[in-house]
Design an enzyme around this catalytic site. Structure first.
Site, PDB file in Angstrom:
ATOM      1  N   VAL A  18      41.380  13.178  28.547  1.00 37.47           N
ATOM      2  CA  VAL A  18      41.222  11.768  28.175  1.00 37.47           C
ATOM      3  C   VAL A  18      42.095  10.842  29.017  1.00 37.47           C
ATOM      4  CG1 VAL A  18      40.582  12.315  25.810  1.00 37.47           C
ATOM      5  CG2 VAL A  18      42.977  11.864  26.355  1.00 37.47           C
ATOM      6  N   LYS A  20      45.706  11.462  29.468  1.00 36.79           N
ATOM      7  CA  LYS A  20      47.086  11.372  28.994  1.00 36.79           C
ATOM      8  C   LYS A  20      48.105  11.615  30.099  1.00 36.79           C
ATOM      9  CE  LYS A  20      47.410  16.063  27.057  1.00 36.79           C
ATOM     10  NZ  LYS A  20      46.067  16.489  27.533  1.00 36.79           N
ATOM     11  N   THR A  21      47.756  12.451  31.092  1.00 40.07           N
ATOM     12  CA  THR A  21      48.689  12.643  32.208  1.00 40.07           C
ATOM     13  C   THR A  21      48.833  11.363  33.015  1.00 40.07           C
ATOM     14  OG1 THR A  21      48.132  14.998  32.374  1.00 40.07           O
ATOM     15  CG2 THR A  21      49.173  13.987  34.282  1.00 40.07           C
ATOM     16  N   LYS A  42      56.587  18.446  30.772  1.00 37.99           N
ATOM     17  CA  LYS A  42      55.274  18.981  30.411  1.00 37.99           C
ATOM     18  C   LYS A  42      55.555  20.385  29.894  1.00 37.99           C
ATOM     19  CE  LYS A  42      50.640  19.410  30.666  1.00 37.99           C
ATOM     20  NZ  LYS A  42      49.616  18.522  30.118  1.00 37.99           N
ATOM     21  N   ASP A  57      49.819  18.489  36.727  1.00 35.69           N
ATOM     22  CA  ASP A  57      50.265  17.492  35.746  1.00 35.69           C
ATOM     23  C   ASP A  57      51.776  17.300  35.811  1.00 35.69           C
ATOM     24  OD1 ASP A  57      47.646  17.422  35.000  1.00 35.69           O
ATOM     25  OD2 ASP A  57      47.937  18.297  33.012  1.00 35.69           O
ATOM     26  N   GLU A 118      54.727  15.204  27.680  1.00 32.67           N
ATOM     27  CA  GLU A 118      53.263  15.216  27.623  1.00 32.67           C
ATOM     28  C   GLU A 118      52.770  16.536  27.070  1.00 32.67           C
ATOM     29  OE1 GLU A 118      49.229  15.586  30.145  1.00 32.67           O
ATOM     30  OE2 GLU A 118      51.077  15.284  31.279  1.00 32.67           O
ATOM     31  N   GLY A 119      51.981  16.464  26.024  1.00 37.51           N
ATOM     32  CA  GLY A 119      51.461  17.673  25.399  1.00 37.51           C
ATOM     33  C   GLY A 119      50.321  18.293  26.172  1.00 37.51           C
ATOM     34  N   PRO A 208      42.446   0.185  32.496  1.00 40.00           N
ATOM     35  CA  PRO A 208      41.165   0.287  33.189  1.00 40.00           C
ATOM     36  C   PRO A 208      40.953   1.644  33.838  1.00 40.00           C
ATOM     37  CG  PRO A 208      42.746  -0.835  34.582  1.00 40.00           C
ATOM     38  CD  PRO A 208      43.433  -0.606  33.252  1.00 40.00           C
ATOM     39  N   VAL A 210      40.578   3.686  37.067  1.00 37.56           N
ATOM     40  CA  VAL A 210      41.172   3.440  38.379  1.00 37.56           C
ATOM     41  C   VAL A 210      40.696   4.497  39.376  1.00 37.56           C
ATOM     42  CG1 VAL A 210      43.219   2.196  37.608  1.00 37.56           C
ATOM     43  CG2 VAL A 210      43.239   4.693  37.601  1.00 37.56           C
TER      44      VAL A 210
END
Length: 248
Positions: A18, A20-21, A42, A57, A118-119, A208, A210
């Protein structure tokens, strides 16, 4: 360092992929460019081609924050199979130890102004022996920031995530929508307003879609955050308003 003394956030997504990184790295870049010492972690990354090195990531987070921490502090568990963390670890006869992750996070948090963790996957993603990402969030003691899609279905996915967090008594600072197209369709236009009224926390930014390399995307998102009309809400939710005023 007591959890109450640490500034930071645990970033989860409503699903895999989605953004998140990108959001975690974009936030790290934004804060680093304003003079804050940002720690990144991470805890678990699967699908890492060469586990001796950082995965994509974790590597992006390290670059965004300008971190000089060791790879093992930035990413304690790097697993080769592109599977859920518990399955990837099982293939390597390893078990993900939450205490090891907590030690890595605490070591970094003592040296920084703000910590970004970050999960892997979503809040209900399994990590080890029936323990979920949500259980790791609770142990680490940082509030949750939820990254969500903009497409149709995001209201259901996001509300399920915030409901699960509330049920498990995990404080949630807010939601960031990632990937809003230049010309959003009706569902995408409605998503921020619907979530703001239905979720148990606020929508702190709508970022937005990118283009470019991963680093270029992160830089674009950092610049978008800097000019976002909701930036005051985001900084307030992260308990950073006063801290940022100390820097140019």
């Amino acid at each position: 360092m007591a959890a109450a003394e640490r500034r930071g956030i645990f970033i989860t997504g409503t699903d895999t992929g989605v953004g998140k990184t990108l959001v975690a790295a974009g936030l790290a870049r934004f804060l680093t460019e304003r003079g804050l010492r940002v720690g990144v972690c991470k805890p678990v990354e699967s699908g890492v081609a060469n586990p001796a090195d950082l995965g994509p990531d974790a590597g992006l987070l390290k670059w965004a924050a300008g971190s000089s921490e060791t790879d093992d502090l930035i990413s304690p568990y790097r697993l080769s199979a592109p599977l859920s963390p518990d399955q990837a670890a099982k293939l390597e006869n390893r078990r993900i130890d939450f205490n090891k992750i907590a030690e890595a996070v605490d070591s970094t948090a003592t040296k920084c102004d703000f910590m970004i963790i970050e999960g892997a996957g979503g809040l209900m993603a399994p990590l080890a022996g029936g323990l979920l990402v949500a259980d790791l969030v609770k142990q680490l003691g940082f509030p949750l920031l939820v990254v969500a899609r903009t497409e149709l279905g995001t209201i259901n996915h996001t509300l399920l995530t915030t409901f699960a967090a509330r049920t498990m008594e995990i404080p949630t600072t807010g939601i960031i929508l990632c990937g809003m197209p230049e010309t959003p369709d009706q569902a995408q236009q409605n998503a921020p307003h619907a979530l703001a009224s239905l979720a148990s926390c606020g929508v702190l930014a709508s970022l937005p879609a990118v283009d470019g390399s991963e680093r270029q995307k992160v830089q674009s998102l950092a610049e978008t955050l800097a000019s976002s009309p909701t930036l005051p809400w985001l900084l307030s939710a992260l308990n950073l308003t006063r801290r940022l005023s100390d820097y140019p």
